[in-house]
Design a protein around this motif. Structure first.
Motif, PDB file in Angstrom:
ATOM      1  N   ALA A  23     -23.623  34.622 -15.186  1.00  0.00           N
ATOM      2  CA  ALA A  23     -22.262  35.094 -15.338  1.00  0.00           C
ATOM      3  C   ALA A  23     -22.238  36.646 -15.385  1.00  0.00           C
ATOM      4  N   THR A  24     -23.280  37.232 -15.651  1.00  0.00           N
ATOM      5  CA  THR A  24     -23.363  38.926 -15.593  1.00  0.00           C
ATOM      6  C   THR A  24     -23.346  39.334 -14.175  1.00  0.00           C
ATOM      7  N   GLY A  25     -24.120  38.618 -13.283  1.00  0.00           N
ATOM      8  CA  GLY A  25     -24.247  38.716 -11.799  1.00  0.00           C
ATOM      9  C   GLY A  25     -22.725  38.810 -11.402  1.00  0.00           C
ATOM     10  N   ILE A  26     -22.071  37.446 -11.746  1.00  0.00           N
ATOM     11  CA  ILE A  26     -20.746  37.351 -11.151  1.00  0.00           C
ATOM     12  C   ILE A  26     -19.658  38.502 -11.579  1.00  0.00           C
ATOM     13  N   LEU A  27     -19.973  38.929 -13.084  1.00  0.00           N
ATOM     14  CA  LEU A  27     -18.887  39.587 -13.659  1.00  0.00           C
ATOM     15  C   LEU A  27     -19.240  41.164 -12.929  1.00  0.00           C
ATOM     16  N   TYR A  28     -20.278  41.503 -12.425  1.00  0.00           N
ATOM     17  CA  TYR A  28     -20.552  42.867 -11.708  1.00  0.00           C
ATOM     18  C   TYR A  28     -19.756  42.848 -10.414  1.00  0.00           C
ATOM     19  N   VAL A  29     -19.689  41.817  -9.800  1.00  0.00           N
ATOM     20  CA  VAL A  29     -18.719  41.842  -8.564  1.00  0.00           C
ATOM     21  C   VAL A  29     -17.505  41.721  -9.163  1.00  0.00           C
ATOM     22  N   ASP A  30     -17.037  40.829  -9.975  1.00  0.00           N
ATOM     23  CA  ASP A  30     -15.790  40.975 -10.408  1.00  0.00           C
ATOM     24  C   ASP A  30     -15.037  42.269 -10.806  1.00  0.00           C
ATOM     25  N   PHE A  31     -15.912  43.138 -11.651  1.00  0.00           N
ATOM     26  CA  PHE A  31     -15.622  44.400 -12.022  1.00  0.00           C
ATOM     27  C   PHE A  31     -15.312  45.240 -10.956  1.00  0.00           C
ATOM     28  N   PHE A  32     -16.121  45.140  -9.848  1.00  0.00           N
ATOM     29  CA  PHE A  32     -16.093  46.009  -8.693  1.00  0.00           C
ATOM     30  C   PHE A  32     -14.645  45.725  -7.910  1.00  0.00           C
ATOM     31  N   THR A  33     -14.406  44.547  -7.890  1.00  0.00           N
ATOM     32  CA  THR A  33     -13.056  44.230  -7.198  1.00  0.00           C
ATOM     33  C   THR A  33     -11.924  44.495  -7.902  1.00  0.00           C
ATOM     34  N   VAL A  34     -12.022  44.599  -9.556  1.00  0.00           N
ATOM     35  CA  VAL A  34     -11.001  45.017 -10.255  1.00  0.00           C
ATOM     36  C   VAL A  34     -10.638  46.650 -10.170  1.00  0.00           C
ATOM     37  N   VAL A  35     -11.812  47.419 -10.034  1.00  0.00           N
ATOM     38  CA  VAL A  35     -11.764  48.831  -9.603  1.00  0.00           C
ATOM     39  C   VAL A  35     -11.021  49.123  -8.675  1.00  0.00           C
ATOM     40  N   VAL A  36     -11.616  48.233  -7.399  1.00  0.00           N
ATOM     41  CA  VAL A  36     -10.949  48.626  -6.031  1.00  0.00           C
ATOM     42  C   VAL A  36      -9.309  48.478  -6.132  1.00  0.00           C
ATOM     43  N   GLY A  37      -8.994  47.096  -6.816  1.00  0.00           N
ATOM     44  CA  GLY A  37      -7.439  46.938  -6.867  1.00  0.00           C
ATOM     45  C   GLY A  37      -7.059  47.789  -7.477  1.00  0.00           C
ATOM     46  N   GLU A  38      -7.392  48.275  -8.713  1.00  0.00           N
ATOM     47  CA  GLU A  38      -6.673  49.149  -9.794  1.00  0.00           C
ATOM     48  C   GLU A  38      -6.515  50.572  -9.157  1.00  0.00           C
ATOM     49  N   VAL A  39      -7.355  51.009  -8.433  1.00  0.00           N
ATOM     50  CA  VAL A  39      -7.348  52.082  -7.665  1.00  0.00           C
ATOM     51  C   VAL A  39      -6.144  52.299  -6.635  1.00  0.00           C
ATOM     52  N   LEU A  40      -6.300  51.043  -6.224  1.00  0.00           N
ATOM     53  CA  LEU A  40      -5.023  51.098  -4.859  1.00  0.00           C
ATOM     54  C   LEU A  40      -3.832  50.939  -5.730  1.00  0.00           C
ATOM     55  N   ALA A  41      -3.604  50.258  -6.840  1.00  0.00           N
ATOM     56  CA  ALA A  41      -2.527  50.211  -7.532  1.00  0.00           C
ATOM     57  C   ALA A  41      -1.860  51.475  -8.022  1.00  0.00           C
ATOM     58  N   LYS A  42      -2.877  52.166  -8.512  1.00  0.00           N
ATOM     59  CA  LYS A  42      -2.178  53.593  -8.915  1.00  0.00           C
ATOM     60  C   LYS A  42      -1.780  54.541  -7.512  1.00  0.00           C
ATOM     61  N   TYR A  43      -2.523  54.118  -6.510  1.00  0.00           N
ATOM     62  CA  TYR A  43      -1.910  54.947  -5.329  1.00  0.00           C
ATOM     63  C   TYR A  43      -0.613  54.455  -4.846  1.00  0.00           C
ATOM     64  N   ILE A  44      -0.615  53.147  -5.143  1.00  0.00           N
ATOM     65  CA  ILE A  44       0.687  52.493  -4.626  1.00  0.00           C
ATOM     66  C   ILE A  44       1.839  52.850  -5.369  1.00  0.00           C
ATOM     67  N   VAL A  45       1.621  52.998  -6.533  1.00  0.00           N
ATOM     68  CA  VAL A  45       3.061  53.185  -7.523  1.00  0.00           C
ATOM     69  C   VAL A  45       3.269  54.687  -7.190  1.00  0.00           C
ATOM     70  N   LEU A  46       2.308  55.583  -6.996  1.00  0.00           N
ATOM     71  CA  LEU A  46       2.753  56.972  -6.918  1.00  0.00           C
ATOM     72  C   LEU A  46       3.559  57.253  -5.586  1.00  0.00           C
ATOM     73  N   ALA A  47       2.966  56.555  -4.548  1.00  0.00           N
ATOM     74  CA  ALA A  47       3.536  56.524  -3.332  1.00  0.00           C
ATOM     75  C   ALA A  47       4.864  55.879  -3.273  1.00  0.00           C
ATOM     76  N   THR A  48       5.066  54.797  -3.878  1.00  0.00           N
ATOM     77  CA  THR A  48       6.348  53.870  -3.654  1.00  0.00           C
ATOM     78  C   THR A  48       7.052  53.740  -4.702  1.00  0.00           C
ATOM     79  N   ARG A  49       6.645  54.111  -5.871  1.00  0.00           N
ATOM     80  CA  ARG A  49       7.354  53.872  -7.242  1.00  0.00           C
ATOM     81  C   ARG A  49       7.508  52.432  -7.459  1.00  0.00           C
ATOM     82  N   VAL A  50       6.697  51.771  -6.964  1.00  0.00           N
ATOM     83  CA  VAL A  50       6.596  50.123  -7.307  1.00  0.00           C
ATOM     84  C   VAL A  50       5.489  49.813  -8.177  1.00  0.00           C
TER      85      VAL A  50
END
Length: 277
Positions: free
Chosen positions: A248-275
């Motif tokens: 479970a911990t091994g899967i969570l490492y990958v899970d956290f990585f995907t969450v980090v990538v997604g949320e960094v992109l989300a911050k970029y998009i909300v500042l770029a598009t206001r959505v």
């Protein structure tokens, strides 16, 4: 928009999310677990504030936005101070009050996130403001849930006798926050497409954005930040049910990585598009 603002929002939301999710972890995880996570959250918020101070903030233009932005910084400073105090005193003088101190840090952090969202969306409609607030809160909860679950899974190597129900509970919280995040993002995208009018808004609409070359960031955000965690959190839940904490911990490492990538992109998009995706 600047890189410092993207990193400021991401790191602040992650740090506050860690403080928030610690409230739901059993004390049986041990003092060292709480000290480690509180210290991590405090460091993340400190780095976020370092990116913020001395640089223009992500707030929209206008006097009201500046007031919200200043209030958000004060609240984030308060959350940082409470979290550092919690880290410094846990297991010592104020042990009996540690729940109140941690709760205060989490509440101050939540207030900071709400004020950040209002500062960014103050010139938008009430519905857009509500979606931005919901987006920021669910982003922080999802980041914190993924990070705390990953560290808690690793903690079974430190305390092998710890009950597996603790990991199941925090993974369940992560799944709930991920589900809420998906709902809020879907609502924000629908609202952005439905409310754009060529005669009222300058430039192409959000529908055009997501199907243009710039939309690659949106689809990466959806793939890595929503679809990936949805599959991986389910796998973690099923693995935790059979008490395979290391898997479970091994899967969570990958899970956290995907969450980090997604949320960094989300911050970029909300500042770029206001959505607020």
């Amino acid at each position: 928009m600047s890189l410092s603002n993207v990193l400021f929002l991401f790191l602040a939301h992650l740090g506050v999310g860690i403080a928030f999710t610690l409230v739901f972890v059993s004390r049986d995880a041990g003092i060292k677990f709480f000290r480690f996570n509180a210290g991590l959250g405090a460091i993340l918020i400190a780095v976020a504030l370092a990116f913020r101070y001395g640089a223009p903030g992500p707030a929209a233009s206008g006097a009201g936005a500046d007031a919200y932005d200043r209030s958000a910084l004060v609240a984030l400073d308060a959350a940082e101070a409470a979290l550092v105090f919690y880290w410094a005193t846990i297991g010592r003088l104020f042990t009996r009050f540690r729940g109140l101190i941690l709760g205060g840090a989490a509440l101050a952090g939540i207030a900071a996130i709400v004020l950040q969202a209002l500062a960014i969306s103050i010139d938008r409609s009430a519905a857009a403001q509500a979606l931005t607030v919901a987006s920021f809160l669910t982003s922080s909860a999802m980041l914190g849930g993924a990070c705390t679950a990953m560290i808690l899974g690793h903690w079974y190597l430190v305390l092998p006798s710890m009950e597996v129900s603790y990991l199941q509970s925090i993974v369940g919280l992560h799944i709930l926050s991920m589900t809420a995040r998906v709902v809020v993002v879907a609502a924000a995208v629908w609202f952005a497409i439905a409310t754009w009018r060529p005669d009222l808004d300058a430039g192409p609409g959000f529908r055009h954005y997501i199907f243009s070359i710039e939309g690659i960031f949106f689809w990466q955000r959806v793939l890595f930040g929503l679809a990936g965690p949805a599959v991986l959190s389910y796998l973690t839940w099923e693995t935790a049910k059979i008490r395979a904490t290391q898997s479970a911990t091994g899967i969570l490492y990958v899970d956290f990585f995907t969450v980090v990538v997604g949320e960094v992109l989300a911050k970029y998009i909300v500042l770029a598009t206001r959505v607020p995706v």
